[in-house]
Design an enzyme around this catalytic site. Structure first.
Site, PDB file in Angstrom:
ATOM      1  N   LEU A 129       4.030  -2.323   3.271  1.00 61.37           N
ATOM      2  CA  LEU A 129       4.469  -0.999   3.369  1.00 61.37           C
ATOM      3  C   LEU A 129       3.232  -0.354   3.406  1.00 61.37           C
ATOM      4  O   LEU A 129       3.115   0.830   4.015  1.00 61.37           O
ATOM      5  CB  LEU A 129       5.139  -0.903   1.949  1.00 61.37           C
ATOM      6  CG  LEU A 129       5.426   0.649   1.654  1.00 61.37           C
ATOM      7  CD1 LEU A 129       6.640   1.142   2.568  1.00 61.37           C
ATOM      8  CD2 LEU A 129       6.098   0.677   0.284  1.00 61.37           C
ATOM      9  N   ASP A 150      -8.170  -6.141  11.733  1.00 66.19           N
ATOM     10  CA  ASP A 150      -8.786  -6.681  10.566  1.00 66.19           C
ATOM     11  C   ASP A 150      -7.869  -7.924   9.964  1.00 66.19           C
ATOM     12  O   ASP A 150      -8.360  -8.835   9.271  1.00 66.19           O
ATOM     13  CB  ASP A 150      -8.915  -5.681   9.371  1.00 66.19           C
ATOM     14  CG  ASP A 150     -10.336  -4.948   9.880  1.00 66.19           C
ATOM     15  OD1 ASP A 150     -10.751  -5.245  10.585  1.00 66.19           O
ATOM     16  OD2 ASP A 150     -10.500  -3.838   9.184  1.00 66.19           O
ATOM     17  N   ASP A 179       5.809  -8.740 -11.614  1.00 67.16           N
ATOM     18  CA  ASP A 179       5.931  -9.054 -10.569  1.00 67.16           C
ATOM     19  C   ASP A 179       5.246 -10.547  -9.863  1.00 67.16           C
ATOM     20  O   ASP A 179       5.797 -11.457  -9.454  1.00 67.16           O
ATOM     21  CB  ASP A 179       5.602  -8.156  -9.261  1.00 67.16           C
ATOM     22  CG  ASP A 179       6.752  -6.771  -9.284  1.00 67.16           C
ATOM     23  OD1 ASP A 179       7.621  -7.144 -10.039  1.00 67.16           O
ATOM     24  OD2 ASP A 179       6.282  -5.839  -9.007  1.00 67.16           O
ATOM     25  N   GLY A 180       3.970 -10.636 -10.455  1.00 67.51           N
ATOM     26  CA  GLY A 180       3.289 -11.738 -10.239  1.00 67.51           C
ATOM     27  C   GLY A 180       3.853 -13.116 -10.840  1.00 67.51           C
ATOM     28  O   GLY A 180       3.642 -14.156 -10.196  1.00 67.51           O
TER      29      GLY A 180
END
Length: 305
Positions: A197, A182, A78-79
């Site tokens: 997600l 955060d 995916d990267g």
């Protein structure tokens, strides 16, 4: 001769060897082949004590790749897919994504399907699925400090060992909202199955023209993920004295100071995926993320004593 491209993850021996084999096969089929590694689309991190490392979106395009290419092939996980679209989306080149990594949520096929896939590709037997991308820009006063294309998400979060952050967020021309958390995630539909997600955001099917904003560990029961039209630009003002970190697609980014602002908008460049069969998003959710699988085996699906 028609020209096509191959982008591969040169950190993985399998991707390197398959890229070489594909280059020879395509050349024998009458194509001129341009080769490039996925590292050309990496953004890199800017150091807090150095000038921001800024590469314009259009300057990530690799040499010898151009708009005339009917397709390009991506070998990696995916990267590498995310990196390839940062490089080639401005050229409008459709990509066939081949998984040589781990999960490969964004990839179309596995290596064992490659012979049939290449035959379909050469014969033009495929569909093109367009997915929206996001333009991320960091501004200081009226100066553009940093920008990137994003297929998944932009994350703005606090540094380690610092306190919770406050964000003033304006969606379109609506009244701004204040979020204490955060960090925050703004994602595309494609990115709704990634970091968003994990932060409690909903899954959004790729054809829905929206963005999604999800807070990270918010300090309020009322702070929940928000889905809104991708025609609405987003401006984020850090309302905290500490600097923050901006990350795009989990790959790279820069530091954001209190006087800066982050501007997000729908990119004019879509990500064009080559599909060798009719896209079925819910099948991918089930296959890759286990969506909809029963938690308890039904009596008819197990051998009872």
């Amino acid at each position: 001769m028609p020209k096509v491209g191959i982008i591969f993850n040169d950190d993985k021996p399998t991707a390197c060897s398959v890229a070489q084999e594909l280059q020879e096969q395509l050349q024998q089929s009458g194509f001129t082949v341009a080769m490039e590694t996925g590292s050309g689309g990496l953004l890199g991190y800017s150091q807090p004590d150095r000038p921001i490392c800024h590469t314009r979106i259009e300057h990530l395009t690799p040499p010898h790749f151009d708009e005339s290419m009917p397709f390009a092939i991506v070998l990696g996980g995916d990267g590498t897919v995310l990196s390839a679209f940062r490089q080639l989306a401005p050229l409008g080149i459709p990509l066939l994504t081949i998984n040589t990594g781990h999960m490969g949520f964004l990839t179309e096929i596995y290596l064992n399907q490659l012979p049939t896939a290449i035959e379909q590709l050469i014969n033009g037997d495929y569909q093109i699925e367009s997915r929206s991308m996001m333009t991320v820009r960091l501004m200081r006063e009226e100066n553009l400090l940093w920008e990137a294309l994003s297929l998944n998400e932009m994350v703005l979060h606090r540094e380690p060992l610092t306190s919770m952050c406050h964000f003033e967020i304006q969606v379109g021309y609506h009244a701004s909202v204040d979020i204490a958390a955060d960090g925050i995630i703004v994602s595309t539909p494609t990115g709704s199955t990634a970091y968003s997600l994990s932060a409690g955001g909903p899954v959004v099917t790729p054809d829905v023209p929206v963005f999604q904003l999800a807070p990270i560990c918010p300090h309020s029961l009322a702070s929940r993920a928000l889905v809104f039209s991708d025609l609405e630009p987003v401006t984020i003002f850090p309302a905290t004295p500490n600097r923050m970190v901006l990350v795009v697609d989990g790959n790279g980014g820069c530091y954001v100071l209190p006087e800066d602002r982050v501007h997000l908008s729908k990119s004019p460049y879509p990500a064009k995926f080559i599909r060798l069969q009719t896209p079925e998003f819910f099948r991918i959710l089930r296959e890759k993320l286990g969506w909809g699988l029963p938690h308890i085996a039904k009596p008819t699906s197990v051998e009872l004593p």
